[in-house]
Design a protein around this motif. Sequence first.
Motif, PDB file in Angstrom:
ATOM      1  N   GLY A  83       4.535 -60.848   8.251  1.00  0.00           N
ATOM      2  CA  GLY A  83       5.472 -59.753   8.029  1.00  0.00           C
ATOM      3  C   GLY A  83       4.934 -58.853   6.929  1.00  0.00           C
ATOM      4  O   GLY A  83       3.788 -58.406   6.973  1.00  0.00           O
ATOM      5  N   ASP A  84       5.746 -58.623   5.916  1.00  0.00           N
ATOM      6  CA  ASP A  84       5.316 -57.797   4.784  1.00  0.00           C
ATOM      7  C   ASP A  84       4.816 -58.631   3.614  1.00  0.00           C
ATOM      8  O   ASP A  84       4.460 -58.083   2.566  1.00  0.00           O
ATOM      9  CB  ASP A  84       6.487 -56.917   4.304  1.00  0.00           C
ATOM     10  CG  ASP A  84       6.921 -55.916   5.363  1.00  0.00           C
ATOM     11  OD1 ASP A  84       6.050 -55.480   6.139  1.00  0.00           O
ATOM     12  OD2 ASP A  84       8.124 -55.583   5.420  1.00  0.00           O
ATOM     13  N   GLU A  85       4.790 -59.944   3.777  1.00  0.00           N
ATOM     14  CA  GLU A  85       4.395 -60.825   2.677  1.00  0.00           C
ATOM     15  C   GLU A  85       2.905 -61.144   2.739  1.00  0.00           C
ATOM     16  O   GLU A  85       2.397 -61.555   3.787  1.00  0.00           O
ATOM     17  CB  GLU A  85       5.191 -62.130   2.726  1.00  0.00           C
ATOM     18  CG  GLU A  85       6.679 -61.969   2.518  1.00  0.00           C
ATOM     19  CD  GLU A  85       7.376 -63.314   2.511  1.00  0.00           C
ATOM     20  OE1 GLU A  85       7.227 -64.050   1.517  1.00  0.00           O
ATOM     21  OE2 GLU A  85       8.052 -63.634   3.508  1.00  0.00           O
ATOM     22  N   ARG A  86       2.246 -60.969   1.623  1.00  0.00           N
ATOM     23  CA  ARG A  86       0.836 -61.327   1.537  1.00  0.00           C
ATOM     24  C   ARG A  86       0.733 -62.837   1.393  1.00  0.00           C
ATOM     25  O   ARG A  86       1.282 -63.430   0.466  1.00  0.00           O
ATOM     26  CB  ARG A  86       0.194 -60.632   0.336  1.00  0.00           C
ATOM     27  CG  ARG A  86      -1.322 -60.668   0.357  1.00  0.00           C
ATOM     28  CD  ARG A  86      -1.884 -59.926  -0.834  1.00  0.00           C
ATOM     29  NE  ARG A  86      -3.322 -59.754  -0.740  1.00  0.00           N
ATOM     30  CZ  ARG A  86      -4.070 -59.259  -1.714  1.00  0.00           C
ATOM     31  NH1 ARG A  86      -3.506 -58.885  -2.854  1.00  0.00           N
ATOM     32  NH2 ARG A  86      -5.371 -59.126  -1.557  1.00  0.00           N
ATOM     33  N   THR A  87       0.026 -63.454   2.315  1.00  0.00           N
ATOM     34  CA  THR A  87      -0.034 -64.912   2.368  1.00  0.00           C
ATOM     35  C   THR A  87      -1.252 -65.463   1.647  1.00  0.00           C
ATOM     36  O   THR A  87      -1.156 -66.377   0.842  1.00  0.00           O
ATOM     37  CB  THR A  87      -0.055 -65.376   3.838  1.00  0.00           C
ATOM     38  OG1 THR A  87       1.135 -64.907   4.472  1.00  0.00           O
ATOM     39  CG2 THR A  87      -0.114 -66.882   3.933  1.00  0.00           C
ATOM     40  N   SER A  88      -2.407 -64.922   1.954  1.00  0.00           N
ATOM     41  CA  SER A  88      -3.639 -65.382   1.316  1.00  0.00           C
ATOM     42  C   SER A  88      -4.694 -64.296   1.436  1.00  0.00           C
ATOM     43  O   SER A  88      -4.587 -63.402   2.281  1.00  0.00           O
ATOM     44  CB  SER A  88      -4.134 -66.685   1.959  1.00  0.00           C
ATOM     45  OG  SER A  88      -4.325 -66.507   3.344  1.00  0.00           O
ATOM     46  N   HIS A  89      -5.704 -64.391   0.584  1.00  0.00           N
ATOM     47  CA  HIS A  89      -6.811 -63.450   0.691  1.00  0.00           C
ATOM     48  C   HIS A  89      -8.084 -64.082   0.149  1.00  0.00           C
ATOM     49  O   HIS A  89      -8.043 -65.056  -0.614  1.00  0.00           O
ATOM     50  CB  HIS A  89      -6.501 -62.136  -0.039  1.00  0.00           C
ATOM     51  CG  HIS A  89      -6.643 -62.209  -1.527  1.00  0.00           C
ATOM     52  ND1 HIS A  89      -5.641 -62.669  -2.344  1.00  0.00           N
ATOM     53  CD2 HIS A  89      -7.688 -61.889  -2.351  1.00  0.00           C
ATOM     54  CE1 HIS A  89      -6.038 -62.622  -3.606  1.00  0.00           C
ATOM     55  NE2 HIS A  89      -7.278 -62.155  -3.639  1.00  0.00           N
ATOM     56  N   ALA A  90      -9.201 -63.540   0.581  1.00  0.00           N
ATOM     57  CA  ALA A  90     -10.513 -63.992   0.118  1.00  0.00           C
ATOM     58  C   ALA A  90     -11.318 -62.761  -0.280  1.00  0.00           C
ATOM     59  O   ALA A  90     -11.446 -61.821   0.507  1.00  0.00           O
ATOM     60  CB  ALA A  90     -11.233 -64.767   1.215  1.00  0.00           C
ATOM     61  N   GLU A  91     -11.821 -62.777  -1.493  1.00  0.00           N
ATOM     62  CA  GLU A  91     -12.589 -61.626  -1.973  1.00  0.00           C
ATOM     63  C   GLU A  91     -13.923 -61.502  -1.253  1.00  0.00           C
ATOM     64  O   GLU A  91     -14.428 -60.392  -1.061  1.00  0.00           O
ATOM     65  CB  GLU A  91     -12.812 -61.745  -3.483  1.00  0.00           C
ATOM     66  CG  GLU A  91     -11.525 -61.604  -4.292  1.00  0.00           C
ATOM     67  CD  GLU A  91     -11.769 -61.728  -5.782  1.00  0.00           C
ATOM     68  OE1 GLU A  91     -12.955 -61.839  -6.192  1.00  0.00           O
ATOM     69  OE2 GLU A  91     -10.784 -61.723  -6.544  1.00  0.00           O
TER      70      GLU A  91
END
Length: 324
Positions: A257-265
């Motif tokens: 949805g609009d929620e940021r769950t995870s990320h990798a640089e």
Amino acid sequence: METKSQDSIQDDLKDLLKRCPAGTYEAALAFRQDKDVSQIETIVMGVIDRHLEPEQREILSNSDDDMRMYEDLGMDSLTMLEIVMLVEQTLQVSIDNEELRDLRTIGDVKAYLSAKARGEKPPTRSKTYRIEEIASLMPHREPFLFLESVKIDGDEAAGTYRISGNEYFLEGHFKENPVFPASIMIEALGQLCVFFLLKGESSSLTSKVDPSTIFFTSCDGVKCRRICKPGDELSLKVRVSRIRHPLACFKGEITVGDERTSHAEEIKLAFDYYPVIDAQESSPSVEAGNHEDARHSSTSSNGSSQKEAEAETTPRFVKYVPEN
């Protein structure tokens, strides 16, 4: 040849759209008579509605142009084909199958048909791939394939995966509390990077990438901010940072949805191209000479070859048995 009367044409159109909602026939008639492209939205929505189940019609009635035909409406490819055929007959246009593949949302369909009705070139769209195309290209297979759709646009790729709850690892992660592992989310981002490389859309790729040569090398700056559970749809996105053979680097993130769950640089993959095969064939005289040399070599070195063969039968590793 007898020409159909206007009344006969209208009767045919009415019969064609008889199971569509009220207003569809009138909009189609206005389009036929005046080429009024403003009627296309009513026609498209009416034709789609005619092919849906009651629960799907309720979803359609509350939709906007971002409503996805397959994912949100649950439409299958056969239903989509029936809709296309009816739209072609109603608007008297021809729809190209290749262009049709990239129409994902209701807004896409409206824009495409409006351009066709005006005789204009349809708008260029990012390339979209469904699960069948993804599975045919990827080295991964179920139950370890975490992409259901992919869209490639320039140096970016976006994908989706809905957590069904039937994933085998959720039985133990965790007991009576299924949580999608963060490591698998990063794996899904990596698979999206793999698909991007295999499609070869980047100008930095100088040849076709061999899927058997792609391997994960590192992942930096990983953060997870939200627990994901069955029913959540992961929206994955990766962007090329740089590609220089044999390494490809991406940035990636996942949202629900609009929620940021995870990320990798940075997600880094190693890859290689398919080998270039030299098509030049050896001349017959050279081949004959090679065969003759091979026979001579085989005869002259028979003794040494036999010794080498015997040496090969000697085990290279001996199992250690401790003394009592």
